[in-house]
Design a protein around this motif. Structure first.
Motif, PDB file in Angstrom:
ATOM      1  N   GLY A  80      45.057  43.370  32.146  1.00  0.00           N
ATOM      2  CA  GLY A  80      44.347  44.364  32.881  1.00  0.00           C
ATOM      3  C   GLY A  80      43.322  43.308  33.444  1.00  0.00           C
ATOM      4  O   GLY A  80      43.165  43.791  34.776  1.00  0.00           O
ATOM      5  N   LEU A  81      42.442  42.400  32.779  1.00  0.00           N
ATOM      6  CA  LEU A  81      41.523  41.480  33.522  1.00  0.00           C
ATOM      7  C   LEU A  81      42.391  40.737  34.664  1.00  0.00           C
ATOM      8  O   LEU A  81      41.527  40.352  35.721  1.00  0.00           O
ATOM      9  N   ARG A  82      43.293  40.224  34.186  1.00  0.00           N
ATOM     10  CA  ARG A  82      44.067  39.269  35.314  1.00  0.00           C
ATOM     11  C   ARG A  82      44.511  40.147  36.419  1.00  0.00           C
ATOM     12  O   ARG A  82      44.411  39.281  37.624  1.00  0.00           O
ATOM     13  N   ALA A  83      44.870  41.238  36.432  1.00  0.00           N
ATOM     14  CA  ALA A  83      45.126  42.135  37.581  1.00  0.00           C
ATOM     15  C   ALA A  83      43.887  42.615  38.405  1.00  0.00           C
ATOM     16  O   ALA A  83      43.929  42.485  39.497  1.00  0.00           O
ATOM     17  N   ARG A  84      42.860  42.585  37.629  1.00  0.00           N
ATOM     18  CA  ARG A  84      41.661  42.882  38.433  1.00  0.00           C
ATOM     19  C   ARG A  84      40.929  41.960  38.984  1.00  0.00           C
ATOM     20  O   ARG A  84      40.433  42.089  40.237  1.00  0.00           O
ATOM     21  N   TRP A  85      40.670  40.657  38.308  1.00  0.00           N
ATOM     22  CA  TRP A  85      40.278  39.642  38.980  1.00  0.00           C
ATOM     23  C   TRP A  85      40.973  38.287  39.203  1.00  0.00           C
ATOM     24  O   TRP A  85      40.524  37.152  39.797  1.00  0.00           O
ATOM     25  N   GLY A  86      42.132  38.213  38.560  1.00  0.00           N
ATOM     26  CA  GLY A  86      42.862  37.067  38.826  1.00  0.00           C
ATOM     27  C   GLY A  86      43.811  37.069  40.222  1.00  0.00           C
ATOM     28  O   GLY A  86      44.849  36.168  39.985  1.00  0.00           O
ATOM     29  N   SER A  87      43.705  37.978  41.006  1.00  0.00           N
ATOM     30  CA  SER A  87      44.597  37.931  42.139  1.00  0.00           C
ATOM     31  C   SER A  87      43.799  38.105  43.521  1.00  0.00           C
ATOM     32  O   SER A  87      42.267  38.553  43.352  1.00  0.00           O
ATOM     33  N   LEU A  88      44.194  37.913  44.600  1.00  0.00           N
ATOM     34  CA  LEU A  88      43.229  37.967  46.073  1.00  0.00           C
ATOM     35  C   LEU A  88      43.220  39.530  46.190  1.00  0.00           C
ATOM     36  O   LEU A  88      44.366  40.294  46.015  1.00  0.00           O
ATOM     37  N   PRO A  89      42.305  40.135  46.449  1.00  0.00           N
ATOM     38  CA  PRO A  89      41.923  41.482  46.973  1.00  0.00           C
ATOM     39  C   PRO A  89      42.636  41.680  48.437  1.00  0.00           C
ATOM     40  O   PRO A  89      42.852  40.753  49.105  1.00  0.00           O
TER      41      PRO A  89
END
Length: 207
Positions: A80-89
């Protein structure tokens, strides 16, 4: 590193791999601490114990019944954290993502913003903020924060608002970022949590 030694510009296409690695590294710095904080709250411990007791009737191994719920919960939190903050918006109305660059062209920070409209005034919300080696480059974080404030003011002013606000969400275990924000005049407010315990706190500042 002094903030005056840095420039901020929009990310170039060829910098995407480097920026993605920086975002992923930033998540890795906090995901274990967030998982530890979340799973050691009394309601979470109660749920894990109940799940473990139920699995003991299905699995022959006591150790497996004990470790399986914990492993699955940790994996779910990390994903969940990687999907939220570990990718380009996705592209937003405020442009970007933005990168902090030293004079030599070294990309050492990344910032992404999204429009925000709260009761305290229109402004912006930080959706990504990651800096390489926080303990050595806090000036990068401050430079990106100052840039975000200027973008929030411009966005609010362009909409005819006289007040602007910048909101920065911070994971509960990201003490370095929280301390930097408090030192820059931000105040902790609401946020998001689970089972009555805060996991994500919003720091905001009226501009």
């Amino acid at each position: 590193m002094a903030p005056s030694h840095l420039s901020v510009r929009e990310m170039r296409e060829d910098e995407k791999p480097l920026v993605l690695e920086m975002l992923k590294a930033g998540v890795k710095d906090t995901e274990n601490r967030v998982a530890l904080h979340a799973l050691t709250r009394p309601p979470a411990l109660l749920l894990l114990a109940a799940a473990s007791s139920g699995l003991r009737f299905l699995l022959a191994s006591f150790a497996l019944a004990l470790l399986l719920p914990v492993s699955l919960a940790v994996a779910a939190l990390k994903l969940g954290l990687r999907a939220r903050w570990g990718s380009l918006p996705p592209p937003g109305g405020l442009g970007g993502p933005w990168v902090a660059v030293r004079g030599s062209g070294d990309v050492c920070g990344v910032l992404a913003l999204a429009p925000s409209d709260t009761g305290a005034g229109r402004g912006a919300r930080v959706t990504r903020l990651s800096v390489s080696r926080w303990h050595r480059r806090q000036g990068v974080g401050r430079r990106l924060l100052a840039f975000a404030e200027s973008r929030a003011r411009a966005w609010a002013g362009g909409s005819g608002e006289t007040r602007a606000r910048l909101v920065v969400p911070v994971a509960v275990a990201a003490w370095g970022l929280a301390g930097m924000l408090e030192g820059c005049g931000y105040q902790a407010g609401g946020g998001w949590g689970c089972m009555g315990y805060m996991l994500l706190r919003d720091f905001s500042k009226d501009l």
